[in-house]
Design an enzyme around this catalytic site. Structure first.
Site, PDB file in Angstrom:
ATOM      1  CE  LYS A   1      -2.201   3.349   2.457  1.00 56.54           C
ATOM      2  NZ  LYS A   1      -1.770   4.281   1.415  1.00 56.54           N
TER       3      LYS A   1
ATOM      4  N   GLY B   1       6.720   6.001   8.011  1.00 55.92           N
ATOM      5  CA  GLY B   1       5.776   7.120   7.990  1.00 55.92           C
ATOM      6  C   GLY B   1       5.850   7.877   9.303  1.00 55.92           C
ATOM      7  CB  SER B   2       3.450  10.164  10.847  1.00 60.68           C
ATOM      8  OG  SER B   2       2.284   9.365  10.908  1.00 60.68           O
TER       9      SER B   2
ATOM     10  N   GLY C   1       2.657   4.996  12.992  1.00 57.58           N
ATOM     11  CA  GLY C   1       3.520   3.904  13.470  1.00 57.58           C
ATOM     12  C   GLY C   1       2.980   3.313  14.770  1.00 57.58           C
TER      13      GLY C   1
ATOM     14  CD  GLU D   1      13.466   2.406  10.192  1.00 56.27           C
ATOM     15  OE1 GLU D   1      13.703   3.463  10.821  1.00 56.27           O
ATOM     16  OE2 GLU D   1      14.103   1.359  10.366  1.00 56.27           O
TER      17      GLU D   1
ATOM     18  CB  CYS E   1      13.019  10.111   8.079  1.00 55.51           C
ATOM     19  SG  CYS E   1      13.596   8.762   7.088  1.00 55.51           S
TER      20      CYS E   1
ATOM     21  CD  GLN F   1       5.179  18.041   4.995  1.00 55.91           C
ATOM     22  OE1 GLN F   1       4.437  17.079   5.098  1.00 55.91           O
ATOM     23  NE2 GLN F   1       5.944  18.451   6.000  1.00 55.91           N
TER      24      GLN F   1
ATOM     25  CD  GLU G   1      10.382  13.870  10.817  1.00 61.27           C
ATOM     26  OE1 GLU G   1       9.299  13.297  10.999  1.00 61.27           O
ATOM     27  OE2 GLU G   1      11.365  13.328  10.288  1.00 61.27           O
TER      28      GLU G   1
HETATM   29  P1  ADP Z   1       3.099  11.077   6.409  1.00 58.68           P
HETATM   30  O1  ADP Z   1       2.894  12.152   7.413  1.00 58.68           O
HETATM   31  O2  ADP Z   1       4.481  10.881   5.958  1.00 58.68           O
HETATM   32  O3  ADP Z   1       2.089  11.095   5.292  1.00 58.68           O
HETATM   33  P2  ADP Z   1       1.627   8.843   7.482  1.00 58.68           P
HETATM   34  O4  ADP Z   1       2.008   8.021   8.670  1.00 58.68           O
HETATM   35  O5  ADP Z   1       0.358   9.598   7.512  1.00 58.68           O
HETATM   36  O6  ADP Z   1       2.875   9.769   7.244  1.00 58.68           O
HETATM   37  O7  ADP Z   1       1.616   7.957   6.169  1.00 58.68           O
HETATM   38  C1  ADP Z   1       2.529   6.910   5.918  1.00 58.68           C
HETATM   39  C2  ADP Z   1       1.772   5.747   5.294  1.00 58.68           C
HETATM   40  O8  ADP Z   1       0.850   5.242   6.256  1.00 58.68           O
HETATM   41  C3  ADP Z   1       0.936   6.157   4.078  1.00 58.68           C
HETATM   42  O9  ADP Z   1       0.979   5.119   3.120  1.00 58.68           O
HETATM   43  C4  ADP Z   1      -0.436   6.295   4.675  1.00 58.68           C
HETATM   44  O10 ADP Z   1      -1.473   6.114   3.728  1.00 58.68           O
HETATM   45  C5  ADP Z   1      -0.442   5.160   5.682  1.00 58.68           C
HETATM   46  N1  ADP Z   1      -1.472   5.294   6.715  1.00 58.68           N
HETATM   47  C6  ADP Z   1      -2.065   6.423   7.167  1.00 58.68           C
HETATM   48  N2  ADP Z   1      -2.998   6.129   8.104  1.00 58.68           N
HETATM   49  C7  ADP Z   1      -3.003   4.791   8.253  1.00 58.68           C
HETATM   50  C8  ADP Z   1      -3.742   3.855   9.065  1.00 58.68           C
HETATM   51  N3  ADP Z   1      -4.656   4.247   9.920  1.00 58.68           N
HETATM   52  N4  ADP Z   1      -3.445   2.560   8.952  1.00 58.68           N
HETATM   53  C9  ADP Z   1      -2.490   2.122   8.105  1.00 58.68           C
HETATM   54  N5  ADP Z   1      -1.783   2.931   7.311  1.00 58.68           N
HETATM   55  C10 ADP Z   1      -2.036   4.243   7.362  1.00 58.68           C
END
Ligand code: ADP
Length: 476
Positions: A170, A223-224, A228, A245, A279, A326, A378
Protein backbone atom coordinates in the site's frame (compact mmCIF):
# COMPACT_ATOMS: atom_id res chain seq x y z
CA UNK A 1 -6.99 4.74 -14.99
CA UNK A 2 -4.02 2.82 -13.59
CA UNK A 3 -5.44 -0.26 -11.82
CA UNK A 4 -4.48 -2.19 -8.70
CA UNK A 5 -2.78 -5.58 -8.97
CA UNK A 6 -4.69 -8.31 -7.15
CA UNK A 7 -3.90 -12.00 -7.53
CA UNK A 8 -1.94 -11.39 -10.72
CA UNK A 9 -4.72 -9.38 -12.42
CA UNK A 10 -4.89 -5.65 -13.00
CA UNK A 11 -8.17 -4.54 -11.42
CA UNK A 12 -9.70 -1.10 -11.99
CA UNK A 13 -12.15 0.27 -9.41
CA UNK A 14 -15.12 2.63 -9.67
CA UNK A 15 -13.16 5.41 -8.03
CA UNK A 16 -9.88 6.95 -9.20
CA UNK A 17 -7.78 9.79 -7.84
CA UNK A 18 -5.70 12.26 -9.85
CA UNK A 19 -1.97 12.39 -9.20
CA UNK A 20 -0.86 16.04 -9.24
CA UNK A 21 2.59 17.51 -9.99
CA UNK A 22 3.66 19.69 -7.02
CA UNK A 23 5.80 21.83 -9.38
CA UNK A 24 2.74 22.60 -11.51
CA UNK A 25 -0.63 21.81 -10.02
CA UNK A 26 -2.33 22.05 -13.44
CA UNK A 27 -0.32 18.99 -14.54
CA UNK A 28 -2.25 15.78 -13.87
CA UNK A 29 0.13 12.81 -14.16
CA UNK A 30 -2.54 10.12 -14.31
CA UNK A 31 -5.56 8.73 -12.49
CA UNK A 32 -5.04 5.83 -10.07
CA UNK A 33 -7.66 3.32 -8.94
CA UNK A 34 -8.58 3.55 -5.28
CA UNK A 35 -8.95 0.27 -3.46
CA UNK A 36 -11.49 -0.11 -0.69
CA UNK A 37 -11.85 -2.69 2.05
CA UNK A 38 -13.07 -5.43 -0.34
CA UNK A 39 -10.10 -5.05 -2.73
CA UNK A 40 -7.66 -4.97 0.17
CA UNK A 41 -9.13 -8.14 1.65
CA UNK A 42 -8.98 -9.82 -1.77
CA UNK A 43 -5.30 -8.87 -2.05
CA UNK A 44 -4.57 -10.27 1.42
CA UNK A 45 -6.42 -13.50 0.59
CA UNK A 46 -4.41 -13.82 -2.65
CA UNK A 47 -1.13 -13.26 -0.82
CA UNK A 48 -2.07 -15.85 1.81
CA UNK A 49 -2.99 -18.38 -0.85
CA UNK A 50 0.18 -17.78 -2.85
CA UNK A 51 2.45 -18.08 0.18
CA UNK A 52 2.91 -21.88 0.53
CA UNK A 53 4.15 -22.33 -3.05
CA UNK A 54 6.23 -19.15 -3.12
CA UNK A 55 7.82 -19.99 0.23
CA UNK A 56 9.13 -23.18 -1.39
CA UNK A 57 10.19 -21.53 -4.67
CA UNK A 58 13.83 -22.00 -5.61
CA UNK A 59 16.41 -19.33 -4.84
CA UNK A 60 17.16 -19.31 -8.58
CA UNK A 61 13.57 -18.36 -9.39
CA UNK A 62 13.57 -15.53 -6.85
CA UNK A 63 17.01 -14.38 -8.00
CA UNK A 64 15.98 -14.29 -11.65
CA UNK A 65 12.81 -12.25 -11.09
CA UNK A 66 14.52 -9.68 -8.88
CA UNK A 67 17.46 -9.49 -11.28
CA UNK A 68 15.21 -8.85 -14.28
CA UNK A 69 13.37 -6.16 -12.32
CA UNK A 70 16.64 -4.50 -11.26
CA UNK A 71 17.91 -4.49 -14.82
CA UNK A 72 14.72 -2.94 -16.13
CA UNK A 73 14.72 -0.22 -13.47
CA UNK A 74 18.29 0.72 -14.36
CA UNK A 75 17.59 0.63 -18.11
CA UNK A 76 14.53 2.87 -17.71
CA UNK A 77 16.24 5.18 -15.18
CA UNK A 78 15.64 8.43 -17.06
CA UNK A 79 11.95 7.76 -17.66
CA UNK A 80 11.31 6.61 -14.07
CA UNK A 81 13.31 9.54 -12.66
CA UNK A 82 11.16 11.93 -14.68
CA UNK A 83 8.01 10.33 -13.28
CA UNK A 84 9.42 10.51 -9.75
CA UNK A 85 10.41 14.18 -10.11
CA UNK A 86 7.02 14.96 -11.58
CA UNK A 87 4.93 13.31 -8.87
CA UNK A 88 7.05 13.93 -5.76
CA UNK A 89 8.97 17.10 -6.63
CA UNK A 90 12.50 15.81 -6.11
CA UNK A 91 14.88 17.39 -8.63
CA UNK A 92 15.86 15.26 -11.60
CA UNK A 93 19.42 14.58 -10.41
CA UNK A 94 18.13 13.33 -7.04
CA UNK A 95 15.37 11.35 -8.74
CA UNK A 96 17.96 9.64 -10.96
CA UNK A 97 19.92 8.78 -7.82
CA UNK A 98 16.85 7.32 -6.15
CA UNK A 99 15.84 5.23 -9.17
CA UNK A 100 19.40 3.92 -9.50
CA UNK A 101 19.32 3.02 -5.84
CA UNK A 102 16.05 1.10 -6.34
CA UNK A 103 17.66 -0.83 -9.21
CA UNK A 104 20.72 -1.63 -7.12
CA UNK A 105 18.52 -2.80 -4.24
CA UNK A 106 16.76 -5.27 -6.57
CA UNK A 107 20.12 -6.61 -7.78
CA UNK A 108 21.47 -6.85 -4.22
CA UNK A 109 18.47 -8.89 -3.08
CA UNK A 110 18.61 -11.00 -6.24
CA UNK A 111 22.08 -12.03 -5.05
CA UNK A 112 20.90 -12.32 -1.46
CA UNK A 113 18.36 -14.99 -2.53
CA UNK A 114 21.32 -17.20 -3.43
CA UNK A 115 23.31 -16.42 -0.29
CA UNK A 116 21.33 -18.24 2.36
CA UNK A 117 22.97 -18.49 5.71
CA UNK A 118 22.49 -21.21 8.25
CA UNK A 119 24.41 -22.76 11.10
CA UNK A 120 25.30 -26.34 11.74
CA UNK A 121 26.06 -26.89 15.43
CA UNK A 122 27.10 -29.83 17.50
CA UNK A 123 24.58 -30.50 20.22
CA UNK A 124 25.64 -30.46 23.86
CA UNK A 125 24.14 -33.97 23.88
CA UNK A 126 26.11 -36.79 22.27
CA UNK A 127 24.90 -38.06 18.90
CA UNK A 128 22.62 -35.12 18.19
CA UNK A 129 23.02 -32.54 15.40
CA UNK A 130 21.56 -29.06 15.50
CA UNK A 131 20.93 -26.88 12.51
CA UNK A 132 19.65 -23.33 12.56
CA UNK A 133 17.87 -22.09 9.44
CA UNK A 134 15.71 -19.19 8.38
CA UNK A 135 12.25 -19.47 6.84
CA UNK A 136 9.90 -16.88 5.34
CA UNK A 137 7.39 -15.21 7.66
CA UNK A 138 4.27 -15.24 5.48
CA UNK A 139 2.18 -12.35 4.16
CA UNK A 140 4.00 -9.04 4.55
CA UNK A 141 2.06 -5.77 4.61
CA UNK A 142 4.21 -3.01 3.10
CA UNK A 143 3.04 0.52 3.99
CA UNK A 144 5.20 3.33 2.59
CA UNK A 145 5.48 7.14 2.72
CA UNK A 146 5.70 9.66 -0.13
CA UNK A 147 9.23 11.01 0.27
CA UNK A 148 11.17 8.17 -1.42
CA UNK A 149 8.44 6.80 -3.68
CA UNK A 150 10.52 4.13 -5.41
CA UNK A 151 13.48 3.45 -3.10
CA UNK A 152 11.51 2.77 0.10
CA UNK A 153 9.03 0.38 -1.60
CA UNK A 154 12.03 -1.32 -3.26
CA UNK A 155 13.93 -1.77 -0.01
CA UNK A 156 10.90 -3.33 1.67
CA UNK A 157 9.46 -5.39 -1.21
CA UNK A 158 12.76 -6.80 -2.53
CA UNK A 159 13.87 -8.45 0.75
CA UNK A 160 10.31 -9.64 1.44
CA UNK A 161 10.19 -11.47 -1.90
CA UNK A 162 13.84 -12.53 -1.79
CA UNK A 163 13.27 -14.38 1.49
CA UNK A 164 10.13 -16.16 0.20
CA UNK A 165 7.32 -14.00 1.57
CA UNK A 166 4.29 -12.71 -0.30
CA UNK A 167 3.40 -9.02 -0.27
CA UNK A 168 0.44 -6.67 -0.05
CA UNK A 169 1.80 -3.23 -0.91
CA UNK A 170 0.00 0.00 0.00
CA UNK A 171 1.88 3.09 -1.22
CA UNK A 172 1.34 6.63 0.06
CA UNK A 173 -1.62 8.47 -1.45
CA UNK A 174 0.55 11.21 -3.02
CA UNK A 175 2.86 8.92 -5.03
CA UNK A 176 0.98 6.07 -6.71
CA UNK A 177 2.90 6.56 -9.98
CA UNK A 178 6.28 5.18 -8.90
CA UNK A 179 4.56 2.43 -6.90
CA UNK A 180 2.57 1.36 -9.94
CA UNK A 181 5.66 1.40 -12.17
CA UNK A 182 7.65 -0.70 -9.68
CA UNK A 183 4.88 -3.29 -9.33
CA UNK A 184 4.39 -3.41 -13.10
CA UNK A 185 8.10 -4.13 -13.55
CA UNK A 186 8.14 -6.89 -10.91
CA UNK A 187 4.91 -8.38 -12.27
CA UNK A 188 6.29 -8.61 -15.81
CA UNK A 189 9.59 -9.93 -14.44
CA UNK A 190 7.65 -13.09 -13.55
CA UNK A 191 5.99 -12.87 -10.13
CA UNK A 192 3.44 -15.70 -9.85
CA UNK A 193 -0.17 -14.52 -9.21
CA UNK A 194 -0.81 -13.35 -5.65
CA UNK A 195 2.86 -13.12 -4.64
CA UNK A 196 2.94 -9.33 -5.06
CA UNK A 197 -0.28 -7.32 -4.78
CA UNK A 198 -0.73 -3.56 -5.12
CA UNK A 199 -3.60 -1.77 -3.35
CA UNK A 200 -3.57 1.99 -3.80
CA UNK A 201 -5.85 4.05 -1.63
CA UNK A 202 -6.34 5.81 1.66
CA UNK A 203 -4.35 4.97 4.76
CA UNK A 204 -7.51 5.03 6.86
CA UNK A 205 -9.17 2.47 4.54
CA UNK A 206 -6.57 0.29 2.82
CA UNK A 207 -3.91 0.63 5.53
CA UNK A 208 -6.39 0.19 8.33
CA UNK A 209 -7.82 -2.97 6.70
CA UNK A 210 -4.32 -4.40 6.56
CA UNK A 211 -3.75 -3.60 10.24
CA UNK A 212 -6.95 -5.36 11.26
CA UNK A 213 -6.52 -8.52 9.18
CA UNK A 214 -4.93 -11.41 11.05
CA UNK A 215 -3.81 -13.00 7.77
CA UNK A 216 -1.14 -10.29 7.50
CA UNK A 217 1.78 -11.90 9.35
CA UNK A 218 4.12 -8.90 9.46
CA UNK A 219 3.99 -5.19 8.62
CA UNK A 220 6.91 -3.08 7.51
CA UNK A 221 6.01 0.60 7.80
CA UNK A 222 7.68 3.94 7.17
CA UNK A 223 5.78 7.12 7.99
CA UNK A 224 4.68 9.26 10.89
CA UNK A 225 4.96 8.42 14.58
CA UNK A 226 1.20 8.59 14.99
CA UNK A 227 0.54 5.97 12.32
CA UNK A 228 3.52 3.90 13.47
CA UNK A 229 1.99 3.72 16.94
CA UNK A 230 -1.28 2.61 15.36
CA UNK A 231 0.48 -0.17 13.45
CA UNK A 232 2.14 -1.34 16.67
CA UNK A 233 -1.07 -1.20 18.73
CA UNK A 234 -3.07 -3.12 16.12
CA UNK A 235 -0.32 -5.73 15.75
CA UNK A 236 0.44 -6.59 19.37
CA UNK A 237 -2.84 -8.44 20.07
CA UNK A 238 -2.18 -10.50 16.93
CA UNK A 239 1.46 -11.18 17.97
CA UNK A 240 2.40 -9.84 14.54
CA UNK A 241 5.95 -8.78 13.67
CA UNK A 242 6.38 -5.09 12.96
CA UNK A 243 9.19 -2.98 11.57
CA UNK A 244 8.58 0.75 12.03
CA UNK A 245 10.62 3.65 10.65
CA UNK A 246 9.31 6.99 11.83
CA UNK A 247 10.63 10.49 12.26
CA UNK A 248 13.92 12.10 13.11
CA UNK A 249 15.23 15.34 14.58
CA UNK A 250 18.75 14.68 13.45
CA UNK A 251 21.63 16.68 14.88
CA UNK A 252 24.67 17.82 12.92
CA UNK A 253 27.39 18.90 15.36
CA UNK A 254 29.96 21.39 14.06
CA UNK A 255 33.05 21.80 16.25
CA UNK A 256 35.55 24.68 16.31
CA UNK A 257 38.18 22.48 14.64
CA UNK A 258 35.93 21.53 11.69
CA UNK A 259 36.92 22.28 8.12
CA UNK A 260 34.48 25.15 7.48
CA UNK A 261 33.82 24.24 3.83
CA UNK A 262 33.12 20.61 4.71
CA UNK A 263 30.77 21.66 7.53
CA UNK A 264 28.83 24.09 5.34
CA UNK A 265 28.54 21.51 2.54
CA UNK A 266 27.31 18.87 4.99
CA UNK A 267 24.73 21.21 6.50
CA UNK A 268 23.48 22.45 3.13
CA UNK A 269 23.06 18.95 1.74
CA UNK A 270 21.80 17.32 4.93
CA UNK A 271 19.29 20.02 5.81
CA UNK A 272 17.95 21.19 2.48
CA UNK A 273 18.53 18.79 -0.40
CA UNK A 274 15.46 16.80 -1.41
CA UNK A 275 13.65 19.89 -0.05
CA UNK A 276 14.51 18.71 3.48
CA UNK A 277 11.91 15.97 3.10
CA UNK A 278 14.07 13.15 4.40
CA UNK A 279 13.70 11.44 7.75
CA UNK A 280 17.51 11.64 8.03
CA UNK A 281 17.61 15.41 7.32
CA UNK A 282 19.91 17.50 9.55
CA UNK A 283 17.32 19.68 11.19
CA UNK A 284 19.35 20.75 14.25
CA UNK A 285 22.74 22.32 13.57
CA UNK A 286 24.61 22.32 16.88
CA UNK A 287 27.61 24.61 16.62
CA UNK A 288 30.38 25.48 19.08
CA UNK A 289 31.01 29.18 19.71
CA UNK A 290 34.46 29.50 18.13
CA UNK A 291 33.17 28.67 14.65
CA UNK A 292 29.53 29.69 15.10
CA UNK A 293 29.54 33.13 13.45
CA UNK A 294 31.72 32.10 10.51
CA UNK A 295 29.64 28.95 9.96
CA UNK A 296 26.31 30.76 10.14
CA UNK A 297 27.45 33.56 7.79
CA UNK A 298 28.79 31.11 5.20
CA UNK A 299 25.77 28.82 5.41
CA UNK A 300 23.25 31.69 5.28
CA UNK A 301 24.85 32.95 2.10
CA UNK A 302 24.71 29.52 0.45
CA UNK A 303 21.09 28.98 1.58
CA UNK A 304 19.90 32.28 0.14
CA UNK A 305 21.54 31.39 -3.19
CA UNK A 306 19.81 28.01 -3.52
CA UNK A 307 17.79 27.98 -6.72
CA UNK A 308 14.22 26.89 -5.95
CA UNK A 309 12.24 25.80 -8.97
CA UNK A 310 10.30 23.13 -10.84
CA UNK A 311 11.72 19.67 -10.24
CA UNK A 312 12.23 18.98 -13.94
CA UNK A 313 14.09 22.20 -14.77
CA UNK A 314 17.80 21.41 -15.22
CA UNK A 315 19.17 24.25 -13.07
CA UNK A 316 16.83 23.76 -10.09
CA UNK A 317 18.58 22.85 -6.85
CA UNK A 318 15.54 22.66 -4.57
CA UNK A 319 12.23 21.34 -5.84
CA UNK A 320 8.79 22.11 -4.42
CA UNK A 321 7.39 20.93 -1.11
CA UNK A 322 5.22 17.90 -1.76
CA UNK A 323 1.74 19.41 -1.24
CA UNK A 324 -0.19 22.35 0.17
CA UNK A 325 -0.67 20.74 3.61
CA UNK A 326 3.06 20.17 4.03
CA UNK A 327 3.80 23.70 2.78
CA UNK A 328 1.51 25.36 5.32
CA UNK A 329 2.99 23.19 8.09
CA UNK A 330 6.50 24.33 7.10
CA UNK A 331 5.41 27.98 7.10
CA UNK A 332 3.77 27.56 10.52
CA UNK A 333 6.95 26.01 11.96
CA UNK A 334 9.01 28.96 10.68
CA UNK A 335 6.52 31.49 12.11
CA UNK A 336 6.43 29.77 15.51
CA UNK A 337 10.23 29.59 15.65
CA UNK A 338 10.42 33.35 15.04
CA UNK A 339 7.72 34.06 17.64
CA UNK A 340 9.68 32.00 20.15
CA UNK A 341 12.84 34.07 19.59
CA UNK A 342 14.54 32.48 16.56
CA UNK A 343 16.13 34.74 13.94
CA UNK A 344 15.36 33.97 10.30
CA UNK A 345 18.82 34.36 8.76
CA UNK A 346 17.98 33.19 5.25
CA UNK A 347 14.99 32.14 3.13
CA UNK A 348 11.65 31.19 4.61
CA UNK A 349 9.41 32.86 2.02
CA UNK A 350 7.22 31.13 -0.53
CA UNK A 351 8.45 31.58 -4.10
CA UNK A 352 6.17 32.49 -7.02
CA UNK A 353 7.12 31.04 -10.38
CA UNK A 354 5.53 30.70 -13.81
CA UNK A 355 3.77 27.51 -12.80
CA UNK A 356 1.72 27.28 -9.64
CA UNK A 357 3.45 24.94 -7.21
CA UNK A 358 4.45 24.60 -3.57
CA UNK A 359 7.77 26.46 -3.65
CA UNK A 360 9.52 27.57 -0.47
CA UNK A 361 12.97 29.18 -0.16
CA UNK A 362 14.85 27.00 2.38
CA UNK A 363 14.90 28.59 5.82
CA UNK A 364 17.83 28.91 8.21
CA UNK A 365 16.83 29.93 11.73
CA UNK A 366 19.51 30.95 14.23
CA UNK A 367 19.67 31.92 17.93
CA UNK A 368 17.41 29.02 18.83
CA UNK A 369 17.15 27.23 22.16
CA UNK A 370 16.77 23.51 22.70
CA UNK A 371 13.29 23.75 24.18
CA UNK A 372 11.78 25.67 21.26
CA UNK A 373 9.23 23.80 19.15
CA UNK A 374 11.56 23.97 16.12
CA UNK A 375 14.11 21.87 18.04
CA UNK A 376 11.63 19.34 19.44
CA UNK A 377 9.34 18.38 16.52
CA UNK A 378 10.12 17.03 13.08
CA UNK A 379 9.30 19.64 10.40
CA UNK A 380 9.93 17.46 7.33
CA UNK A 381 10.67 20.43 5.11
CA UNK A 382 13.52 22.74 4.05
CA UNK A 383 13.93 24.26 7.50
CA UNK A 384 16.94 24.00 9.82
CA UNK A 385 17.78 25.64 13.13
CA UNK A 386 21.12 26.54 14.68
CA UNK A 387 21.85 26.02 18.39
CA UNK A 388 25.06 27.54 19.78
CA UNK A 389 26.93 25.55 22.46
CA UNK A 390 30.13 26.03 24.48
CA UNK A 391 32.09 22.87 23.74
CA UNK A 392 32.03 19.26 22.54
CA UNK A 393 30.48 17.88 25.74
CA UNK A 394 27.60 20.35 25.53
CA UNK A 395 27.18 19.55 21.82
CA UNK A 396 26.96 15.81 22.50
CA UNK A 397 24.42 16.33 25.29
CA UNK A 398 22.37 18.59 23.00
CA UNK A 399 22.56 16.09 20.14
CA UNK A 400 21.08 13.41 22.39
CA UNK A 401 18.46 15.72 23.93
CA UNK A 402 15.60 14.57 21.71
CA UNK A 403 13.03 11.78 21.73
CA UNK A 404 14.30 10.74 18.29
CA UNK A 405 17.41 8.72 17.37
CA UNK A 406 17.70 8.07 13.67
CA UNK A 407 20.83 9.73 12.31
CA UNK A 408 23.46 12.08 13.73
CA UNK A 409 26.54 13.75 12.34
CA UNK A 410 29.67 15.54 13.45
CA UNK A 411 32.06 17.79 11.54
CA UNK A 412 35.48 17.80 13.16
CA UNK A 413 39.14 17.16 12.33
CA UNK A 414 39.67 15.56 15.74
CA UNK A 415 39.85 11.78 15.85
CA UNK A 416 39.19 11.95 19.58
CA UNK A 417 35.87 13.79 19.24
CA UNK A 418 34.82 11.84 16.15
CA UNK A 419 35.43 8.52 17.94
CA UNK A 420 33.67 9.66 21.09
CA UNK A 421 30.65 10.88 19.10
CA UNK A 422 30.43 7.63 17.14
CA UNK A 423 30.27 5.77 20.44
CA UNK A 424 27.94 8.06 22.40
CA UNK A 425 25.47 9.49 19.88
CA UNK A 426 22.10 7.84 20.65
CA UNK A 427 21.25 7.16 17.01
CA UNK A 428 21.12 4.27 14.57
CA UNK A 429 23.44 5.90 12.02
CA UNK A 430 26.42 8.19 12.65
CA UNK A 431 28.17 10.34 10.05
CA UNK A 432 31.61 11.90 10.46
CA UNK A 433 32.28 14.82 8.08
CA UNK A 434 29.32 13.65 6.00
CA UNK A 435 25.69 14.83 5.78
CA UNK A 436 23.27 13.03 8.12
CA UNK A 437 21.21 12.04 5.07
CA UNK A 438 22.41 9.90 2.19
CA UNK A 439 23.04 6.27 3.10
CA UNK A 440 24.30 3.17 1.32
CA UNK A 441 21.85 0.49 0.23
CA UNK A 442 23.78 -2.60 1.34
CA UNK A 443 24.19 -1.87 5.07
CA UNK A 444 21.65 -1.57 7.90
CA UNK A 445 19.30 1.40 7.99
CA UNK A 446 17.34 2.37 11.07
CA UNK A 447 17.35 4.22 14.35
CA UNK A 448 16.55 3.97 18.01
CA UNK A 449 14.34 5.71 20.59
CA UNK A 450 11.13 7.08 18.99
CA UNK A 451 12.54 6.89 15.45
CA UNK A 452 12.43 3.16 14.85
CA UNK A 453 11.09 -0.09 16.22
CA UNK A 454 11.98 -3.62 15.20
CA UNK A 455 14.90 -5.05 13.23
CA UNK A 456 16.94 -2.98 10.79
CA UNK A 457 16.13 -2.55 7.11
CA UNK A 458 18.42 -3.12 4.11
CA UNK A 459 21.42 -5.29 3.39
CA UNK A 460 21.86 -8.73 4.89
CA UNK A 461 20.35 -7.47 8.17
CA UNK A 462 16.95 -7.31 6.44
CA UNK A 463 16.75 -11.09 6.97
CA UNK A 464 16.05 -10.53 10.66
CA UNK A 465 12.65 -9.05 9.90
CA UNK A 466 11.73 -10.96 6.77
CA UNK A 467 12.53 -14.44 8.12
CA UNK A 468 11.88 -16.53 11.21
CA UNK A 469 14.55 -18.73 12.74
CA UNK A 470 14.11 -22.48 13.06
CA UNK A 471 16.31 -24.68 15.23
CA UNK A 472 16.17 -28.37 14.19
CA UNK A 473 17.58 -31.25 16.30
CA UNK A 474 18.40 -34.55 14.59
CA UNK A 475 19.57 -37.89 15.94
CA UNK A 476 20.82 -39.59 12.74
P1 ADP B 1 3.10 11.08 6.41
O1 ADP B 1 2.89 12.15 7.41
O2 ADP B 1 4.48 10.88 5.96
O3 ADP B 1 2.09 11.09 5.29
P2 ADP B 1 1.63 8.84 7.48
O4 ADP B 1 2.01 8.02 8.67
O5 ADP B 1 0.36 9.60 7.51
O6 ADP B 1 2.87 9.77 7.24
O7 ADP B 1 1.62 7.96 6.17
C1 ADP B 1 2.53 6.91 5.92
C2 ADP B 1 1.77 5.75 5.29
O8 ADP B 1 0.85 5.24 6.26
C3 ADP B 1 0.94 6.16 4.08
O9 ADP B 1 0.98 5.12 3.12
C4 ADP B 1 -0.44 6.30 4.68
O10 ADP B 1 -1.47 6.11 3.73
C5 ADP B 1 -0.44 5.16 5.68
N1 ADP B 1 -1.47 5.29 6.72
C6 ADP B 1 -2.06 6.42 7.17
N2 ADP B 1 -3.00 6.13 8.10
C7 ADP B 1 -3.00 4.79 8.25
C8 ADP B 1 -3.74 3.86 9.07
N3 ADP B 1 -4.66 4.25 9.92
N4 ADP B 1 -3.45 2.56 8.95
C9 ADP B 1 -2.49 2.12 8.10
N5 ADP B 1 -1.78 2.93 7.31
C10 ADP B 1 -2.04 4.24 7.36
Amino acid sequence: MKPNLINGKWEATGHGVENINPSDIMDVIDVYAQAGRAETEAAIAAAAEAFPAWSLSTPQQRHDILHRAGDEILTRCEELATLLAREEGKILAEARGEVTRAGHIMLFFAGEALRQRGELRESVRPGVQVDVTREPVGVIGVITPWNFPIAIPAWKIAPALCHGNTVVFKPAELVPGCAWALVDILHRAGMPPGVLNLVMGKGAVVGQTMLEDARVDAITFTGSQVTGARVAAASLPLMRKVQLEMGGKNPLVVLDDADLDVAVDCALDGAFYSTGQRCTASSRLIVTRGIHDRFVAALAERVSQLRVGPALAENTQIGPVVDSIQLSQDIDYIATARRQGGVLRAGGDTVRLQTEGYFLQPALITETHPDMQINREEVFGPVASVIAVEDYEAALAMANDTPFGLSGGICTTSLKYASDFKRKAQVGMVMVNLPTAGVDYHVPFGGRKASSFGPREQGSHAAEFFTVVKTAYTRP
